[in-house]
Design an enzyme around this catalytic site. Structure first.
Site, PDB file in Angstrom:
ATOM      1  N   GLU A 231      24.783  60.901  13.326  1.00  0.00           N
ATOM      2  CA  GLU A 231      25.761  61.962  12.142  1.00  0.00           C
ATOM      3  C   GLU A 231      24.425  62.898  12.184  1.00  0.00           C
ATOM      4  O   GLU A 231      23.851  64.036  12.061  1.00  0.00           O
ATOM      5  CB  GLU A 231      26.137  61.559  11.233  1.00  0.00           C
TER       6      GLU A 231
ATOM      7  N   ASP B  82      23.059  67.080  12.287  1.00  0.00           N
ATOM      8  CA  ASP B  82      22.568  67.866  11.201  1.00  0.00           C
ATOM      9  C   ASP B  82      21.473  68.187  11.312  1.00  0.00           C
ATOM     10  O   ASP B  82      21.742  69.483  11.015  1.00  0.00           O
ATOM     11  CB  ASP B  82      22.828  66.610  10.254  1.00  0.00           C
TER      12      ASP B  82
ATOM     13  N   ASP C 129      31.942  64.693   8.938  1.00  0.00           N
ATOM     14  CA  ASP C 129      30.649  63.677   9.488  1.00  0.00           C
ATOM     15  C   ASP C 129      30.896  63.786  11.582  1.00  0.00           C
ATOM     16  O   ASP C 129      29.777  63.408  12.094  1.00  0.00           O
ATOM     17  CB  ASP C 129      30.679  62.391   9.090  1.00  0.00           C
TER      18      ASP C 129
ATOM     19  N   GLU D 291      29.288  66.259  13.351  1.00  0.00           N
ATOM     20  CA  GLU D 291      27.829  66.648  13.274  1.00  0.00           C
ATOM     21  C   GLU D 291      27.284  65.389  14.619  1.00  0.00           C
ATOM     22  O   GLU D 291      26.278  65.518  14.760  1.00  0.00           O
ATOM     23  CB  GLU D 291      27.493  66.101  12.117  1.00  0.00           C
TER      24      GLU D 291
END
Length: 251
Positions: A61, A65, A134, A137
């Site tokens: 994650e 991101d 989450d 990502e």
């Protein structure tokens, strides 16, 4: 025999999970992975990862991101060549929120593949924006690690295609819009406060009060930010509907 007999079903179950995830990733993200393990990890919540090989999605994650941020910034820079930095930032911030990532995750059917502990699943954590955002990502992080930036770029541009041009003008975050409205109407600075926090740690619910003067409203969300945004949007709608004479008397 006992040990081997118990291990065999576990091994077979893991192979089935990997095969299912590999097929789904090929359809959802456009790349059929030779090794589905990173994608299985991207779908694994910490409540399921305890004592399991591979761990949870948290590290992927973190990476995903940054991948999403880079790809989205590049895309906006290309798609809106005449817009200044401020407008590009508005678009960017509206497109990479956890809520939008969660919508994308739902759109590709990620909910069915999320791996949770029993209690978290019973609590419905697999449906929450926090977890699904989450996971989305983390999936991009896994895609970047296994297939490279070009594959991640292609996936983002396909999955976010309907959103990037959804509004001809750069969208404004509801909290910023509320603050500007309050300033323009001499109503002071909007205030936000937590009314309630409920639910388990993996599936929290926040109730936030947004107030401008004596006008206020409450809204819920799966994160403090999500609830504040919902409250700001609701309060702004109310304030904009007030008769102009009422607004003038408040000045």
């Amino acid at each position: 025999m006992g040990i081997g007999g118990e291990a065999q079903p576990d091994r077979a179950r893991l192979l089935n999970v990997s095969d299912d995830v590999a097929a789904w990733v090929g359809e959802a993200l456009g790349v059929h992975p030779d090794d589905p393990a990173p994608f299985v990890r991207a779908l694994t919540h910490s409540s399921h990862a305890v004592g399991q090989a591979g761990g949870s999605y948290e590290r992927l994650e973190f990476l995903g991101d940054r991948v999403l941020g880079l790809v989205m910034a590049e895309w906006l820079w290309e798609a809106f060549p005449d817009e200044p930095e401020g407008q590009l930032s508005r678009r960017f911030n509206a497109l990479v929120t956890g809520a939008v990532c969660a919508e994308v995750a739902r759109g590709i059917g990620a909910t069915a593949y999320v791996r949770l502990g029993k209690q978290a699943r019973d609590d419905g954590a697999q449906h929450g924006d926090n977890l699904l955002g989450d996971v989305m990502e983390a999936l991009l992080g896994a895609l970047y690690r296994t297939a490279g930036l070009e594959a991640a770029r292609a996936a983002v541009r396909r999955l976010w295609a309907d959103r990037i041009h959804a509004d001809d003008s750069a969208p404004q975050h509801p909290k910023s819009a509320l603050q500007e409205w309050a300033a323009a109407n001499r109503r002071g600075v909007p205030a936000y406060s937590i009314v309630d926090r409920s639910g388990p740690g993996h599936a929290p619910r926040f109730t936030i009060r947004a107030a401008v003067g004596t006008d206020e409203v409450t809204a819920e969300g799966t994160s403090k930010q999500e609830a504040e945004t919902a409250a700001a949007r609701a309060l702004l709608d109310i304030l904009r509907e007030q008769p102009a004479t009422r607004r003038k008397r408040r000045r």
